[in-house]
Structures are given as C-alpha cells and as structure tokens.
Design a protein around this motif. Sequence first.
Motif, mmCIF file in Angstrom:
data_model
loop_
_atom_site.group_PDB
_atom_site.id
_atom_site.type_symbol
_atom_site.label_atom_id
_atom_site.label_comp_id
_atom_site.label_asym_id
_atom_site.label_seq_id
_atom_site.Cartn_x
_atom_site.Cartn_y
_atom_site.Cartn_z
ATOM 1 N N ASN A 264 0.817 -1.218 0.000
ATOM 2 C CA ASN A 264 0.000 0.000 0.000
ATOM 3 C C ASN A 264 0.847 1.263 0.000
ATOM 4 O O ASN A 264 0.661 2.164 0.802
ATOM 5 N N PHE B 252 -0.734 4.872 0.125
ATOM 6 C CA PHE B 252 -1.803 5.143 1.093
ATOM 7 C C PHE B 252 -1.438 6.325 1.981
ATOM 8 O O PHE B 252 -0.371 6.350 2.591
ATOM 9 N N LYS C 124 4.356 10.933 7.129
ATOM 10 C CA LYS C 124 3.646 9.911 6.367
ATOM 11 C C LYS C 124 4.509 8.664 6.306
ATOM 12 O O LYS C 124 5.727 8.761 6.097
ATOM 13 N N SER D 294 12.078 5.087 5.171
ATOM 14 C CA SER D 294 12.828 4.028 4.502
ATOM 15 C C SER D 294 12.293 2.668 4.945
ATOM 16 O O SER D 294 11.518 2.569 5.899
ATOM 17 N N GLN E 107 12.981 1.940 8.602
ATOM 18 C CA GLN E 107 12.162 2.745 9.511
ATOM 19 C C GLN E 107 10.726 2.229 9.545
ATOM 20 O O GLN E 107 10.095 2.170 10.592
ATOM 21 N N TYR F 193 -5.947 -0.248 5.085
ATOM 22 C CA TYR F 193 -4.487 -0.273 5.066
ATOM 23 C C TYR F 193 -3.940 -1.686 5.218
ATOM 24 O O TYR F 193 -3.001 -2.072 4.524
ATOM 25 N N LYS G 227 -2.210 12.008 -3.299
ATOM 26 C CA LYS G 227 -0.798 12.383 -3.253
ATOM 27 C C LYS G 227 -0.532 13.566 -2.341
ATOM 28 O O LYS G 227 0.575 13.729 -1.840
ATOM 29 N N ASN H 297 -2.377 13.764 3.970
ATOM 30 C CA ASN H 297 -1.640 13.061 5.010
ATOM 31 C C ASN H 297 -2.483 12.006 5.706
ATOM 32 O O ASN H 297 -1.992 11.247 6.519
ATOM 33 N N THR I 81 10.877 4.441 -6.286
ATOM 34 C CA THR I 81 10.033 3.590 -5.453
ATOM 35 C C THR I 81 10.685 2.264 -5.084
ATOM 36 O O THR I 81 10.124 1.498 -4.336
ATOM 37 N N ILE J 216 12.594 -0.178 -2.978
ATOM 38 C CA ILE J 216 12.894 -0.095 -1.549
ATOM 39 C C ILE J 216 14.032 -1.015 -1.156
ATOM 40 O O ILE J 216 14.550 -0.941 -0.064
ATOM 41 N N GLU K 221 17.207 0.650 0.254
ATOM 42 C CA GLU K 221 17.105 1.792 1.144
ATOM 43 C C GLU K 221 17.927 1.598 2.404
ATOM 44 O O GLU K 221 18.078 0.518 2.930
ATOM 45 N N GLN K 222 18.454 2.711 2.895
ATOM 46 C CA GLN K 222 19.242 2.690 4.118
ATOM 47 C C GLN K 222 18.414 3.317 5.225
ATOM 48 O O GLN K 222 17.497 4.073 4.992
ATOM 49 N N ASN K 223 18.817 3.012 6.448
ATOM 50 C CA ASN K 223 18.165 3.696 7.557
ATOM 51 C C ASN K 223 18.687 5.124 7.641
ATOM 52 O O ASN K 223 19.813 5.397 7.293
ATOM 53 N N ASN K 224 17.845 5.970 8.189
ATOM 54 C CA ASN K 224 18.131 7.376 8.436
ATOM 55 C C ASN K 224 18.424 8.178 7.175
ATOM 56 O O ASN K 224 19.261 7.841 6.413
#
Lengths: 254, 280
Positions: free
Chosen positions: A86, A89, A134, A139, A142, B158, B210, B213, B272, B274, B277-280
């Motif tokens: 999702n 979302f 959001k 990442s 996270q 969700y 988009k 929130n 997009t 993932i 991806e790294q933390n922080n």
Amino acid sequence: MKDPIIQVNHLSFSYNGSPVLSDVSLTVMEKEFVAFIGPNGGGKTTLIKLLLGLLKPDQGTIKIMGQSPAKIAHRFGYVPQDVSFNKSFPISVMDVVLMGRLPFHRWTRLSRNDRIAAQKALESLEMLEFQNRKINDLSGGQRERVFIARALATDPDILFLDEPTANIDSQGRTDLYALLKELNKTKTIFVVSHDTMVLSSYITSVACVNKDVHYHNDAEITKEMLDMGYHCPVELIAHGIPHRILKTHEGNND
Amino acid sequence: MIDALHFEFMRNALIAGCFASLICGVIGSFVVVNRLVFLAGGIAHAAFGGIGLAFFLGIPYLLGTLGVSLMAAMIMTAVVLNNKDRADTFIGILWAIGMATGIILLDMTPGYNVNLMSYLFGSILAVPGSDLWWMLGLSVFTLFSTGFFYRDLLAISYDDEFARLRGVPVNLIYFLFIGLVAVSIVIIIRVVGLILVIALLTIPPYIAEKYSNSLAQMMGLSTLLAVLFNFSGLWVAYTYNLTSGATIILMAAAAFFISMIFDALFLKKPPTLISNEQNN
C-alpha cells in the motif's frame, strides 16, 4: 512452573493442493523465545499465520492458552513479513501504530491512554520523532520499526515477528533483539529470522520448519541433530554466554 | 454564469453537483485506497441491467436499479473476500452480463424508447427536486457511516489482516461500504450518468491521495476537487452549449494530467525501489 501456551496437534495445511505443512505437532511453554528457522518455502510464514488464526488448518488442532486462535487473537502482536504494501496510502506513522490499539469505541475520540501507549511503543524503537510523518516517506528499515511498534502497542501476551530484521542494519538488529529479550520477561515471542548468529544469544528454543517442524527446547543444534536430517540451512547456532561456535555442517553450503 | 442562477434547473444542477461531489469524494476515496475501482465499474454497469429491468417490469427506476446493483455488489464482494486473485475476471463477467441484460430488457419493453445516452452521461441540468432529497439523505448516511467506522475503515483499508487480528468486523464493514458504493452509484447515475460516476469516484481521490496526510484529508480534498470539476464543467457546458456530463469529465481529466505534470516537475520523489534503502 511454566505452562504450555501453544499446543499444536497433527496440523496439516496445503495451499492450492500442494502441502505446505504436514502432521505438525508442537508444544511451546510460556515465555519461551522461539526462533523459526528453515529454508524459503519451508512454511514458516504459513505456520505463523495458522497460529494467528489468519489461516485455517486442513487437519489438526491449534490451542493457544486453551483457546482457538481466533478467540484469543486480541492478545497477539504481529509484525508481517512485508511492510512495503500500500505504498501510496496516505497515513501517518501515528495512525499506523494506533491500529495496535483497535478496536475503539465508536465516535469517541481516541483516549489519552491509546496515544500514550502508541508513543511509548514508538519511543522504544526510537521512532517517536517520526510520529507525524507519512509512513511512505520512511525508509524500509524505519517502516519495519513502525510495524514493530504497532505490534508492541497492542501490549500482547504473544508476539509474532515474521522476519522483522529484513530491512534493518546490524546495529538496529542488535538493538531490536535486546528489546525483544527485555520483552521476553513477560511475553512469549516467536520470530522468523535468518539471523541465526545474532539470534543465538537471545532465544530459548529453536523450531526448524520445513514441511514438518522439529522443536528443540534447549536452543542448541548439534551436528548429530542436523545429521538426523533436519535439513535446516543453519551453519551455526548456539545459545548462552559465552557463545558457542559450532562447526559448519558438511554439505550445507548455501 | 451568475445570471444562470436565476434558473431553477441551474440551481438544482449546482446543488446536485455538490451532493454528488461529497458522496463521490468520501466513497471514492474508499474505492481508490482499497483498489476497488474495477469493482465500482462493475457495479455501475451491472446497474444498467437494473435500469432495463425497471422499464421492462414497469417498476420505479430506483427500485429496479438499487435491487440489481446491490445484488451484484454483494456477489462481487463475496468473490473479492474469498478469492482476491481472480476477482477481476469475475467482476468483468458480471459487468458484461449487466450491460447485455439491460439492453435486451429495453429491446423487449414494448412501445417505450428510453434515451440510453442520458444514463451514460446523465442529465445534471434536468435533475428534479425530489432527487435532491435522495442525495441529501445518502450524503448524511455516508458521512455518518464513515465517521462511525472511520478507524476501522482505515485499518481495513491499510492492512486487513491486522484489522482482523484486532477483532475488527472486516467482512461486515466491507459489505456495508461496498453496499454504500452501490447505492451511491445508483443515485448518482441518474444525475450525472454512469460514466461520470466512475470518473468522479476515481479522478478526484487519485489526485487528492498524493497531497493528503490522512484518509480523512483525502476525502475532504477529493470532495473539493469534485465540486471544482462540477462547477467549471457546468460553466463550460452552459457557455458553449455542450453536454454537461462530458464537460465535467474533461475538466477532471485535465486536472488529472496537470497534477501528473506538476508531480513530475516539482515533487521530486525518491525512486520507489525499496530494496536498497538505508536507515536514516
């Protein structure tokens, strides 16, 4: 002293006709910290979903605290394997974690306690500063932490984590397992993970899941046990301090 | 445009547009975040069978159409809940059956030639006052249900597995809201037509998603966007003497492409993927 918290008897489950788990029997005592290990496709996630009551067994029974999983599901905390669904979302980190506090009374605004519980859960994973972001701006690692926080916000008796460290770096992994170890004082924990090296000093028992389940209450796998044909993709696993390093099992090179 | 407000039909059209926007904004957001756009399309076209049935049996439009589309909606929901992977095929079949049955029933209705175009593109400029009351009632009910179940709806949309674990009555709420989708479609088809219903259910929420929130914000923003499309479409239709349903859709479509260009130019989103991806 400890009572059995989970009793699985002769459980079988197949998916579209192909058996995933067959004739699984398993008894787990209260406050164990169980690692599910085994090859991909071995049925680890399926076993967790059966224990959660999200899947129904074809044969056999599952009793958790003497009840069927569906009846007792509100006392479970669950971290799913895939946390990147999702993607578009619109939802904040806080609202995701608050799902752990469901169900709410209708109309009433969330109680203060619900928000405090959610914030505490986020804080324990060092994610509190992100509460109004959001979730899709975070990442993978996270997001993983947010989903763990959501599971903790339920204040569960049993915690199921399906590969919770897949996106987390090594420092994060050590921190997470230390947190789980702390939680293990009051909760029974099941974790699916391939981090056998890190896990070994935290868990109390191991279940090798590969169509069937072999449960080792002492969290120690010896070469003999592997030789007996448990087929676990484990090179070494040891329990306790100091860590014991076992020899690499022959012919297990992947 | 201001002098056009002296006409009752114009005032009714604007009020109808507002109600349709509100219903579509709220229900459409539910449809879009749950990826039920195809299902909503299926219900709308199955409703066409209901229009045919109503004329063939000589029963009131609302009775025939509501009955058929609610039935189709419930069947589709059951299929979606039981077999998510193949649901789209099944919905496609019901979609086609609904349309075909509608046409044949109208063929077989003696002496009455219905203007099918008005059901495809609606006739917002010919909305009778009684329809406004139906829309008011539906708007109130939609807002009430959404407010009452908001947190459950959020959790189900969700992550339905987690919602189930927490004891949320997932199936019940699914049936309720897809039923609401069906009722909304039936009532709004009459006003804006079958094609505009789908456009209003999907385009405003898609744009709003988009920039929002939360789901509630998305519902609010979609409503505002839908009102904007309705009013500007009506203005163009009135000024240039065009079909209002079509001008409203084209307004929405124009906004859709503008928002896509805007995003491409100004919203620099990270890729997009993932996996790295790294933390922080």
